[in-house]
Design a protein around this motif. Structure first.
Motif, PDB file in Angstrom:
ATOM      1  N   VAL A  36       0.840  -1.204   0.000  1.00 16.91           N
ATOM      2  CA  VAL A  36       0.000   0.000   0.000  1.00 16.91           C
ATOM      3  C   VAL A  36       0.873   1.253   0.000  1.00 16.91           C
ATOM      4  O   VAL A  36       0.615   2.204  -0.744  1.00 16.91           O
ATOM      5  N   LEU A  37       1.918   1.247   0.815  1.00 14.39           N
ATOM      6  CA  LEU A  37       2.808   2.413   0.874  1.00 14.39           C
ATOM      7  C   LEU A  37       3.526   2.641  -0.459  1.00 14.39           C
ATOM      8  O   LEU A  37       3.705   3.791  -0.873  1.00 14.39           O
ATOM      9  N   GLU A  38       3.906   1.566  -1.119  1.00 14.56           N
ATOM     10  CA  GLU A  38       4.568   1.716  -2.416  1.00 14.56           C
ATOM     11  C   GLU A  38       3.606   2.288  -3.453  1.00 14.56           C
ATOM     12  O   GLU A  38       3.971   3.148  -4.251  1.00 14.56           O
ATOM     13  N   LYS A  39       2.358   1.819  -3.427  1.00 19.30           N
ATOM     14  CA  LYS A  39       1.343   2.364  -4.345  1.00 19.30           C
ATOM     15  C   LYS A  39       1.023   3.810  -3.981  1.00 19.30           C
ATOM     16  O   LYS A  39       0.762   4.639  -4.851  1.00 19.30           O
ATOM     17  N   GLN A  40       1.047   4.100  -2.709  1.00 19.48           N
ATOM     18  CA  GLN A  40       0.794   5.465  -2.243  1.00 19.48           C
ATOM     19  C   GLN A  40       1.882   6.401  -2.769  1.00 19.48           C
ATOM     20  O   GLN A  40       1.593   7.527  -3.160  1.00 19.48           O
TER      21      GLN A  40
END
Length: 158
Positions: A36-40
């Motif tokens: 999720v953080l990478e997509k964020q």
């Protein structure tokens, strides 16, 4: 050497299985959080506010899940150590090491995203500050003072 009963051995094995299962769930949640953080990060760099908001909401859910897992894992870990359940301890240690690594990666990615957001906010503020207001010197017809003379008022009687 201490002898343990078959029943106690089965309890230790059940405890170990449950503990390992909880650790594996937490590891999966940390992996999900990192994803999720990478997509964020991508949403931040592409300046996509809708996707960023969706990732932020998902991030909050994942963090809540991790926190609730932690509430179970900590006492389970203490019980595991207290009971002396050292069977297959190496696999549990491997999972815990993996969790520490994932947690470290999550913290790094989280910090990176925060820095990106700060940079974007500064850039947006600078862009706003440089915008020219075409109406800055124009006077509004609503802002002009007009005086109404007494002679112009008409009294209406009922």
């Amino acid at each position: 050497m201490e002898q343990i009963t078959k029943e106690e051995l089965e309890q230790r094995i059940a405890l170990l299985k449950k503990f390992r299962e909880l650790l594996e769930k937490q590891r999966a949640k940390f992996r999900e959080y990192l994803s999720v953080l990478e997509k964020q990060e991508t949403s931040i760099t592409t300046e996509n506010p809708e996707t960023l908001l969706a990732h932020t909401e998902l991030e909050q859910q994942v963090v809540a899940n991790i926190m609730s897992l932690q509430k179970v894992i900590v006492p389970m870990s203490e019980l595991y150590k207290e009971r002396g359940a050292h069977l297959e301890e190496e696999s549990v240690n491997t999972i815990q090491k993996d969790l520490e690594d994932l947690q470290h990666k999550v913290l790094i990615q989280n910090q990176k995203n925060r820095e990106l957001l700060k940079t974007h906010i500064v850039q947006i503020r600078q862009q706003i500050a440089t915008l020219k207001n075409p109406y800055k010197t124009a006077r509004s017809v609503y802002a002009e003072k007009s005086t109404v003379g007494v002679g112009h008022l008409v009294a209406v009687e009922a």
